[in-house]
Scaffold this motif. Structure first.
Motif, PDB file in Angstrom:
ATOM      1  N   ALA A 169      34.206  18.136  38.742  1.00 39.83           N
ATOM      2  CA  ALA A 169      35.384  18.796  38.273  1.00 39.83           C
ATOM      3  C   ALA A 169      35.155  19.544  36.963  1.00 39.83           C
ATOM      4  CB  ALA A 169      36.838  17.934  38.259  1.00 39.83           C
ATOM      5  N   ARG A 170      34.386  18.879  35.783  1.00 40.03           N
ATOM      6  CA  ARG A 170      34.300  19.551  34.728  1.00 40.03           C
ATOM      7  C   ARG A 170      33.216  21.028  34.789  1.00 40.03           C
ATOM      8  NH1 ARG A 170      30.942  15.983  32.360  1.00 40.03           N
ATOM      9  NH2 ARG A 170      32.375  14.514  32.517  1.00 40.03           N
ATOM     10  N   ARG A 171      32.508  20.734  35.719  1.00 35.90           N
ATOM     11  CA  ARG A 171      31.482  22.159  36.150  1.00 35.90           C
ATOM     12  C   ARG A 171      32.308  23.078  36.806  1.00 35.90           C
ATOM     13  NH1 ARG A 171      26.511  20.064  39.246  1.00 35.90           N
ATOM     14  NH2 ARG A 171      27.479  18.125  39.083  1.00 35.90           N
ATOM     15  N   ARG A 172      33.342  22.918  37.701  1.00 31.85           N
ATOM     16  CA  ARG A 172      34.142  23.749  38.447  1.00 31.85           C
ATOM     17  C   ARG A 172      35.341  24.323  37.270  1.00 31.85           C
ATOM     18  NH1 ARG A 172      39.206  24.012  40.327  1.00 31.85           N
ATOM     19  NH2 ARG A 172      39.401  25.310  42.595  1.00 31.85           N
ATOM     20  N   HIS A 173      35.661  23.607  36.407  1.00 30.08           N
ATOM     21  CA  HIS A 173      36.628  23.991  35.298  1.00 30.08           C
ATOM     22  C   HIS A 173      35.849  25.011  34.572  1.00 30.08           C
ATOM     23  CE1 HIS A 173      39.791  23.819  32.575  1.00 30.08           C
ATOM     24  NE2 HIS A 173      38.739  23.737  31.484  1.00 30.08           N
ATOM     25  N   HIS A 174      34.691  24.539  33.859  1.00 28.89           N
ATOM     26  CA  HIS A 174      33.894  25.570  33.015  1.00 28.89           C
ATOM     27  C   HIS A 174      33.615  26.878  33.846  1.00 28.89           C
ATOM     28  CE1 HIS A 174      33.755  23.069  29.366  1.00 28.89           C
ATOM     29  NE2 HIS A 174      33.395  22.090  30.304  1.00 28.89           N
ATOM     30  N   ALA A 175      33.177  26.877  34.965  1.00 33.58           N
ATOM     31  CA  ALA A 175      32.639  27.851  35.631  1.00 33.58           C
ATOM     32  C   ALA A 175      33.803  28.977  35.686  1.00 33.58           C
ATOM     33  CB  ALA A 175      32.165  27.505  36.998  1.00 33.58           C
ATOM     34  N   LEU A 176      35.071  28.396  36.314  1.00 38.09           N
ATOM     35  CA  LEU A 176      36.230  29.300  36.374  1.00 38.09           C
ATOM     36  C   LEU A 176      36.362  29.867  35.348  1.00 38.09           C
ATOM     37  CD1 LEU A 176      38.117  27.261  39.102  1.00 38.09           C
ATOM     38  CD2 LEU A 176      37.280  29.393  39.326  1.00 38.09           C
ATOM     39  N   LEU A 177      36.772  29.078  34.117  1.00 31.73           N
ATOM     40  CA  LEU A 177      36.968  29.765  32.798  1.00 31.73           C
ATOM     41  C   LEU A 177      35.951  30.708  32.509  1.00 31.73           C
ATOM     42  CD1 LEU A 177      39.358  29.349  31.072  1.00 31.73           C
ATOM     43  CD2 LEU A 177      38.067  27.589  29.710  1.00 31.73           C
ATOM     44  N   ASN A 178      34.642  30.625  32.498  1.00 29.81           N
ATOM     45  CA  ASN A 178      33.585  31.536  32.297  1.00 29.81           C
ATOM     46  C   ASN A 178      33.995  32.579  33.103  1.00 29.81           C
ATOM     47  OD1 ASN A 178      32.329  30.019  30.196  1.00 29.81           O
ATOM     48  ND2 ASN A 178      30.878  29.111  31.624  1.00 29.81           N
ATOM     49  N   LEU A 179      34.249  32.613  34.325  1.00 33.06           N
ATOM     50  CA  LEU A 179      34.429  33.986  35.051  1.00 33.06           C
ATOM     51  C   LEU A 179      35.638  34.788  34.694  1.00 33.06           C
ATOM     52  CD1 LEU A 179      33.959  32.463  38.705  1.00 33.06           C
ATOM     53  CD2 LEU A 179      32.509  34.043  37.566  1.00 33.06           C
ATOM     54  N   ALA A 180      36.811  33.860  34.311  1.00 33.50           N
ATOM     55  CA  ALA A 180      37.755  34.660  33.932  1.00 33.50           C
ATOM     56  C   ALA A 180      37.517  35.237  32.392  1.00 33.50           C
ATOM     57  CB  ALA A 180      38.849  33.396  33.348  1.00 33.50           C
ATOM     58  N   ASN A 181      36.844  34.686  31.563  1.00 36.27           N
ATOM     59  CA  ASN A 181      36.378  35.531  30.390  1.00 36.27           C
ATOM     60  C   ASN A 181      35.402  36.461  30.714  1.00 36.27           C
ATOM     61  OD1 ASN A 181      37.640  33.978  27.909  1.00 36.27           O
ATOM     62  ND2 ASN A 181      36.372  32.061  28.608  1.00 36.27           N
ATOM     63  N   GLY A 182      34.508  36.217  31.561  1.00 37.65           N
ATOM     64  CA  GLY A 182      33.856  37.469  31.749  1.00 37.65           C
ATOM     65  C   GLY A 182      34.690  38.698  32.264  1.00 37.65           C
ATOM     66  N   LEU A 183      35.725  38.493  33.260  1.00 37.90           N
ATOM     67  CA  LEU A 183      36.290  39.569  33.826  1.00 37.90           C
ATOM     68  C   LEU A 183      37.337  40.297  32.496  1.00 37.90           C
ATOM     69  CD1 LEU A 183      37.672  37.868  36.963  1.00 37.90           C
ATOM     70  CD2 LEU A 183      36.299  39.825  36.886  1.00 37.90           C
ATOM     71  N   LEU A 184      37.622  39.449  31.730  1.00 37.54           N
ATOM     72  CA  LEU A 184      38.316  40.151  30.816  1.00 37.54           C
ATOM     73  C   LEU A 184      37.596  40.669  29.812  1.00 37.54           C
ATOM     74  CD1 LEU A 184      40.881  37.015  29.723  1.00 37.54           C
ATOM     75  CD2 LEU A 184      41.550  39.404  31.168  1.00 37.54           C
ATOM     76  N   ARG A 185      36.301  40.268  29.386  1.00 32.69           N
ATOM     77  CA  ARG A 185      35.440  40.949  28.658  1.00 32.69           C
ATOM     78  C   ARG A 185      34.977  42.147  29.225  1.00 32.69           C
ATOM     79  NH1 ARG A 185      32.365  36.812  27.681  1.00 32.69           N
ATOM     80  NH2 ARG A 185      31.341  36.959  29.470  1.00 32.69           N
ATOM     81  N   GLU A 186      34.787  42.287  30.683  1.00 31.64           N
ATOM     82  CA  GLU A 186      34.264  43.447  31.256  1.00 31.64           C
ATOM     83  C   GLU A 186      35.287  44.447  31.265  1.00 31.64           C
ATOM     84  OE1 GLU A 186      33.448  44.590  35.561  1.00 31.64           O
ATOM     85  OE2 GLU A 186      32.622  42.876  35.178  1.00 31.64           O
ATOM     86  N   ALA A 187      36.662  44.107  31.369  1.00 32.84           N
ATOM     87  CA  ALA A 187      37.843  45.024  31.249  1.00 32.84           C
ATOM     88  C   ALA A 187      37.872  45.600  29.820  1.00 32.84           C
ATOM     89  CB  ALA A 187      39.218  44.273  31.510  1.00 32.84           C
ATOM     90  N   PHE A 188      37.727  44.824  28.893  1.00 28.23           N
ATOM     91  CA  PHE A 188      37.689  45.149  27.396  1.00 28.23           C
ATOM     92  C   PHE A 188      36.457  46.404  27.223  1.00 28.23           C
ATOM     93  CE2 PHE A 188      35.975  44.918  23.100  1.00 28.23           C
ATOM     94  CZ  PHE A 188      37.181  45.447  22.558  1.00 28.23           C
ATOM     95  N   LEU A 189      35.495  46.058  27.623  1.00 28.44           N
ATOM     96  CA  LEU A 189      34.263  46.978  27.445  1.00 28.44           C
ATOM     97  C   LEU A 189      34.485  48.319  28.396  1.00 28.44           C
ATOM     98  CD1 LEU A 189      31.310  44.513  27.898  1.00 28.44           C
ATOM     99  CD2 LEU A 189      32.211  45.615  25.835  1.00 28.44           C
ATOM    100  N   ARG A 190      35.004  48.304  29.508  1.00 30.75           N
ATOM    101  CA  ARG A 190      35.503  49.612  30.185  1.00 30.75           C
ATOM    102  C   ARG A 190      36.929  50.180  29.694  1.00 30.75           C
ATOM    103  NH1 ARG A 190      33.094  48.936  35.975  1.00 30.75           N
ATOM    104  NH2 ARG A 190      31.373  47.646  35.483  1.00 30.75           N
ATOM    105  N   ARG A 191      37.382  49.708  28.473  1.00 30.14           N
ATOM    106  CA  ARG A 191      38.467  50.204  28.031  1.00 30.14           C
ATOM    107  C   ARG A 191      39.730  50.203  28.983  1.00 30.14           C
ATOM    108  NH1 ARG A 191      36.118  50.514  23.679  1.00 30.14           N
ATOM    109  NH2 ARG A 191      34.930  52.275  22.804  1.00 30.14           N
ATOM    110  N   HIS A 192      39.799  49.210  29.686  1.00 31.73           N
ATOM    111  CA  HIS A 192      41.133  48.797  30.344  1.00 31.73           C
ATOM    112  C   HIS A 192      41.767  47.651  29.312  1.00 31.73           C
ATOM    113  CE1 HIS A 192      39.588  50.819  34.020  1.00 31.73           C
ATOM    114  NE2 HIS A 192      38.726  50.382  33.622  1.00 31.73           N
ATOM    115  N   THR A 193      43.119  47.238  29.845  1.00 26.29           N
ATOM    116  CA  THR A 193      43.833  46.200  29.244  1.00 26.29           C
ATOM    117  C   THR A 193      43.406  45.135  30.055  1.00 26.29           C
ATOM    118  OG1 THR A 193      45.759  46.637  30.524  1.00 26.29           O
ATOM    119  CG2 THR A 193      45.508  47.940  28.418  1.00 26.29           C
ATOM    120  N   SER A 194      43.938  43.985  29.379  1.00 28.21           N
ATOM    121  CA  SER A 194      43.441  42.553  30.044  1.00 28.21           C
ATOM    122  C   SER A 194      44.398  42.338  31.302  1.00 28.21           C
ATOM    123  CB  SER A 194      43.762  41.334  29.083  1.00 28.21           C
ATOM    124  OG  SER A 194      44.844  41.239  28.484  1.00 28.21           O
TER     125      SER A 194
END
Length: 80
Positions: free
Chosen positions: A11-36
């Motif tokens: 459960a801990r690994r799943r939680h961290h993986a999903l949070l990392n995926l969410a952060n990655g998506l937001l970071r990618e949106a920021f780098l592409r000049r999109h809003t979160s």
């Protein structure tokens, strides 16, 4: 006892993986000049599926909201 420990670890690994995926998506949106706000729960569900993680839209939205808050952003309010 060992099964309980493994379940917590999984459960801990799943939680961290999903949070990392969410952060990655937001970071990618920021780098592409999109809003979160352009990143949707469906985007996270799609990425999680690619990583063989089952997540529903409500849970994905909660992870995206948590990632936004950890980045110092406000959580977009749902439109009625």
């Amino acid at each position: 006892m060992l099964a309980k420990h493994r379940a917590k670890k999984k459960a801990r690994r799943r939680h961290h993986a999903l949070l990392n995926l969410a952060n990655g998506l937001l970071r990618e949106a920021f780098l592409r000049r999109h809003t979160s706000a352009d990143v949707t729960a469906q985007d996270l569900v799609s990425h999680a599926f690619g990583h063989q993680i089952d997540v529903d839209l409500d849970e994905a939205q909660k992870f995206l909201d948590a990632a936004r808050v950890s980045r110092g952003e406000t959580v977009p309010q749902p439109t009625a």
